[in-house]
Design a protein around this motif. Structure first.
Motif, mmCIF file in Angstrom:
data_model
loop_
_atom_site.group_PDB
_atom_site.id
_atom_site.type_symbol
_atom_site.label_atom_id
_atom_site.label_comp_id
_atom_site.label_asym_id
_atom_site.label_seq_id
_atom_site.Cartn_x
_atom_site.Cartn_y
_atom_site.Cartn_z
ATOM 1 N N SER A 113 0.763 -1.135 -0.020
ATOM 2 C CA SER A 113 -0.012 -0.065 0.075
ATOM 3 C C SER A 113 0.843 1.200 -0.077
ATOM 4 C CB SER A 113 -0.961 -0.038 1.199
ATOM 5 O OG SER A 113 -1.897 -1.141 1.031
ATOM 6 N N GLY A 114 2.066 1.166 0.664
ATOM 7 C CA GLY A 114 2.795 2.285 0.628
ATOM 8 C C GLY A 114 4.384 2.055 0.455
ATOM 9 N N ASP A 115 5.289 2.671 -0.240
ATOM 10 C CA ASP A 115 6.539 2.444 -0.372
ATOM 11 C C ASP A 115 6.953 1.018 -1.084
ATOM 12 O OD1 ASP A 115 9.225 3.224 -0.798
ATOM 13 O OD2 ASP A 115 9.602 3.077 1.459
ATOM 14 N N ALA A 116 6.181 0.810 -2.022
ATOM 15 C CA ALA A 116 6.105 -0.627 -2.432
ATOM 16 C C ALA A 116 7.822 -0.990 -3.168
ATOM 17 C CB ALA A 116 5.047 -0.844 -3.680
ATOM 18 N N ASP A 117 8.510 0.131 -3.549
ATOM 19 C CA ASP A 117 9.640 -0.273 -4.126
ATOM 20 C C ASP A 117 10.612 -0.916 -3.233
ATOM 21 O OD1 ASP A 117 8.851 0.337 -6.608
ATOM 22 O OD2 ASP A 117 9.680 2.326 -6.629
ATOM 23 N N SER A 118 10.492 -0.354 -1.691
ATOM 24 C CA SER A 118 11.398 -0.944 -0.610
ATOM 25 C C SER A 118 10.522 -1.782 0.047
ATOM 26 C CB SER A 118 11.957 0.267 0.189
ATOM 27 O OG SER A 118 10.661 1.008 0.591
ATOM 28 N N ALA A 119 9.423 -2.178 0.061
ATOM 29 C CA ALA A 119 8.804 -3.189 0.988
ATOM 30 C C ALA A 119 9.078 -4.458 0.747
ATOM 31 C CB ALA A 119 7.096 -3.015 0.646
ATOM 32 N N PRO A 120 9.043 -5.307 1.513
ATOM 33 C CA PRO A 120 9.379 -6.579 1.449
ATOM 34 C C PRO A 120 8.496 -7.486 0.665
ATOM 35 C CG PRO A 120 9.384 -6.217 3.792
ATOM 36 C CD PRO A 120 8.742 -5.215 3.107
ATOM 37 N N ARG A 143 -8.422 -7.901 1.694
ATOM 38 C CA ARG A 143 -8.767 -7.254 2.862
ATOM 39 C C ARG A 143 -7.782 -5.811 3.273
ATOM 40 N NH1 ARG A 143 -9.138 -10.059 8.467
ATOM 41 N NH2 ARG A 143 -11.334 -10.860 7.485
ATOM 42 N N LEU A 144 -6.428 -6.333 3.180
ATOM 43 C CA LEU A 144 -5.335 -5.282 3.486
ATOM 44 C C LEU A 144 -5.040 -4.451 2.580
ATOM 45 C CD1 LEU A 144 -2.922 -8.001 5.418
ATOM 46 C CD2 LEU A 144 -4.293 -6.060 6.264
ATOM 47 N N ALA A 145 -5.431 -4.702 1.154
ATOM 48 C CA ALA A 145 -5.089 -3.906 0.176
ATOM 49 C C ALA A 145 -6.164 -2.693 0.119
ATOM 50 C CB ALA A 145 -5.028 -4.521 -1.244
ATOM 51 N N ARG A 146 -7.370 -3.223 0.292
ATOM 52 C CA ARG A 146 -8.559 -2.259 0.223
ATOM 53 C C ARG A 146 -8.603 -1.278 1.173
ATOM 54 N NH1 ARG A 146 -13.497 -6.326 -2.399
ATOM 55 N NH2 ARG A 146 -12.585 -6.447 -4.440
ATOM 56 N N ALA A 147 -7.984 -1.707 2.456
ATOM 57 C CA ALA A 147 -8.076 -0.862 3.445
ATOM 58 C C ALA A 147 -6.821 -0.118 3.567
ATOM 59 C CB ALA A 147 -7.976 -1.680 4.823
ATOM 60 N N GLY A 148 -5.977 -0.225 2.552
ATOM 61 C CA GLY A 148 -4.502 0.556 2.510
ATOM 62 C C GLY A 148 -3.567 0.055 3.528
ATOM 63 N N PRO A 198 1.499 -4.008 4.038
ATOM 64 C CA PRO A 198 2.801 -3.663 4.088
ATOM 65 C C PRO A 198 3.974 -4.376 3.200
ATOM 66 C CG PRO A 198 2.429 -5.151 5.886
ATOM 67 C CD PRO A 198 1.213 -5.055 5.010
ATOM 68 N N VAL A 199 3.339 -5.484 2.576
ATOM 69 C CA VAL A 199 4.300 -6.083 1.619
ATOM 70 C C VAL A 199 3.799 -6.283 0.310
ATOM 71 C CG1 VAL A 199 5.234 -7.409 3.776
ATOM 72 C CG2 VAL A 199 3.301 -8.516 2.298
ATOM 73 N N ALA A 259 3.001 -9.002 9.778
ATOM 74 C CA ALA A 259 4.091 -9.418 10.590
ATOM 75 C C ALA A 259 5.435 -9.138 9.659
ATOM 76 C CB ALA A 259 4.230 -10.536 11.287
ATOM 77 N N PHE A 260 5.201 -9.717 8.447
ATOM 78 C CA PHE A 260 6.241 -9.723 7.427
ATOM 79 C C PHE A 260 6.622 -8.397 6.929
ATOM 80 C CE2 PHE A 260 5.527 -14.481 5.793
ATOM 81 C CZ PHE A 260 6.202 -14.712 6.838
ATOM 82 N N GLY A 261 6.039 -7.344 7.275
ATOM 83 C CA GLY A 261 6.274 -6.004 6.973
ATOM 84 C C GLY A 261 7.843 -5.753 7.547
ATOM 85 N N SER A 262 8.218 -6.332 8.734
ATOM 86 C CA SER A 262 9.596 -5.918 9.378
ATOM 87 C C SER A 262 10.522 -6.694 8.866
ATOM 88 C CB SER A 262 9.233 -6.038 10.765
ATOM 89 O OG SER A 262 8.848 -7.506 11.183
ATOM 90 N N LEU A 263 10.417 -7.541 7.584
ATOM 91 C CA LEU A 263 11.680 -8.276 7.232
ATOM 92 C C LEU A 263 12.758 -7.537 6.549
ATOM 93 C CD1 LEU A 263 9.653 -11.549 5.466
ATOM 94 C CD2 LEU A 263 11.272 -11.539 7.524
ATOM 95 N N ARG A 264 12.440 -6.265 6.435
ATOM 96 C CA ARG A 264 13.587 -5.489 6.083
ATOM 97 C C ARG A 264 13.666 -4.216 6.913
ATOM 98 N NH1 ARG A 264 12.815 -4.966 -0.785
ATOM 99 N NH2 ARG A 264 13.326 -7.247 -1.259
#
Length: 454
Positions: A77-84, A138-143, A146-147, A449-454
């Motif tokens: 949803s945000g900063d996809a280029d640097s997201a895990p 669900r997560l994508a539509r809610a913005g 994180p991955v 949770a996987f949003g914190s992998l990077r």
């Protein structure tokens, strides 16, 4: 009496729209083992691609050497280029529904029966892949996604196909983690992550003993009988005292003492067999249930044909055929075991019998690094969503993608929401209806949770 989807079951209500949407997919009879359903397999791939697009992603069917792959991505949803990046795998093909007369509901008409959702594919694997899909939506539509989620799915898992493995080998993008919902819990409310899978060699064996069937009165006791010759040949690879013959055990990596100690806390093997209506192979089978099904190779004759098993026909069959599979333990190499199997069968056949051994499919066993950060994060996420920390266990099944991911250094969470009595590969396949929303919640927590992998 079975009810249509969307009704209140168990301890809570099942979202009618949610289950009805899954029922659309179940209704497509994507039986990969039957060439007559090739178009249905492709329709199932198209259904998945359309849902990925509806969730805000992009997707397409990739024809990979004649096999359809559903390949798609939903960006963070945000900063996809640097997201895990998380790779999601599942398969949209299903087992044949036969024997149809043992089903209590139409196999491709997903139906609520008590607390269960029943239908071919609800547990293996459309229903479980659906959980990942809906969590992503669900997560994508809610913005709040994180991955980057990359869906890489195939329609030939049930026939041991390698298209997805070959595709991944050529895909240089990699991923920070992979998620596969195509397994089961140890017991109701007791989730598990599979850190090892067994491999597979699947053989088709044909034995011929002459030019034609013969009159058993005129030639019995003097001429070779193909079915006798086949049974003699296969006797060489059958287990002894619960162990495959030593040549077929070459290369296996035994479980650690820590693993075996942990297995002692699992439900007793006697009950696991009894719950399936199965009878122990030998006196030690129940005691060694987890060792034998997770960490040892097993040889099974899956089908036999020859002569006339239904009508009274007194002949010496000229041809006997068998399908035989070997589940390989972690550490074993199918390219080494396959020729060993063929040699043993040929050497055991009686003189004068012509033996043909074809290797129809194969897959390597897989091992996952249980100390990887992705595994620890996933355990924490499941504990938050379900209330119980997943056990780390092995699986007796085979998923060709697991060793393929391991070769690329991608840690894999292999888990699922089926149960030991979900009748996977059997009539009346089922999954607890309440596990549909629960599985979506767990997948959502996992992606977060996987949003914190990077």
């Amino acid at each position: 009496m079975p009810q249509r989807p969307g009704l209140s079951v168990g301890s809570g209500a099942v979202d009618r729209a949610l289950v009805d949407e899954l029922a659309e997919w179940i209704r497509i009879p994507s039986v990969s083992a039957d060439p007559a359903h090739a178009d249905d397999v492709r329709r199932a791939a198209d259904w998945l691609c359309e849902r990925l697009k509806a969730a805000g992603g992009h997707a397409e069917i990739v024809d990979w050497n004649g096999s359809p792959l559903a390949i798609g991505e939903i960006r963070a949803s945000g900063d996809a280029d640097s997201a895990p990046t998380v790779l999601c795998y599942g398969h949209f093909d299903v087992q044949p529904p036969d024997p149809l007369d043992l089903w209590t509901v139409p196999p491709f008409d997903a139906t609520i029966d008590g607390e269960w959702l029943v239908g071919r594919g609800v547990a293996d694997d459309k229903g479980q892949l659906f959980l990942l899909l809906k969590a992503a939506e669900r997560l994508a539509r809610a913005g709040e996604l994180p991955v980057n989620l990359r869906f890489t799915c195939d329609g030939e898992e049930e026939t041991g196909g390698h298209s997805i493995v070959d595709f991944l080998a050529e895909d240089e993008r990699g991923a920070d983690a992979a998620v596969i919902f195509d397994s089961d819990m140890v017991a109701r409310g007791r989730p598990a992550f599979n850190i090892a899978t067994r491999g597979l060699c699947y053989f088709h064996v044909t034995v011929r003993t002459g030019e034609k069937d013969l009159h058993s009165g005129m030639y019995g006791g003097a001429a070779l009988n193909a079915m006798h010759a086949l049974m003699q040949a296969l006797s060489a690879v059958q287990p002894r005292d619960g162990r495959a013959p030593e040549p077929l055990r070459a290369g296996l990596v035994p479980p650690t003492e820590e693993e075996r100690a942990a297995w002692s806390s699992l439900p007793p093997g006697e009950g696991e067999l009894a719950d399936q209506g199965a009878r122990p192979l030998d006196p030690r089978a129940a005691e060694e249930f987890y060792l034998r099904t997770w960490a040892e190779p097993s040889v099974d004759v899956n089908g036999l044909a020859g002569g006339s098993p239904q009508l009274q026909k007194t002949v010496l069959p000229v041809e006997g055929v068998a399908n035989v599979s070997i589940r390989l333990a972690p550490g074993q190499d199918p390219q080494a075991i396959a020729p060993t199997f063929e040699r043993m069968v040929r050497e055991a056949a009686p003189a004068g019998a012509d033996v043909e051994v074809e290797l129809w499919s194969w897959s390597e066993p897989g091992l996952v690094d249980q100390n990887a950060a992705a595994i620890r994060l996933a355990q924490d996420a499941f504990e938050r969503a379900i209330g119980t920390r997943p056990l780390l266990i092995r699986s007796g099944g085979t998923l060709p993608i697991v060793p393929a991911l391991a070769r690329k250094g991608i840690p894999t969470v292999l888990t699922g929401f089926a149960l030991p009595n979900s009748n996977v590969h059997s009539p009346n396949e089922r999954m607890l209806a309440e596990y549909v929303p629960l599985g979506i919640d767990a997948a959502s927590e996992l992606f977060g949770a996987f949003g914190s992998l990077r």
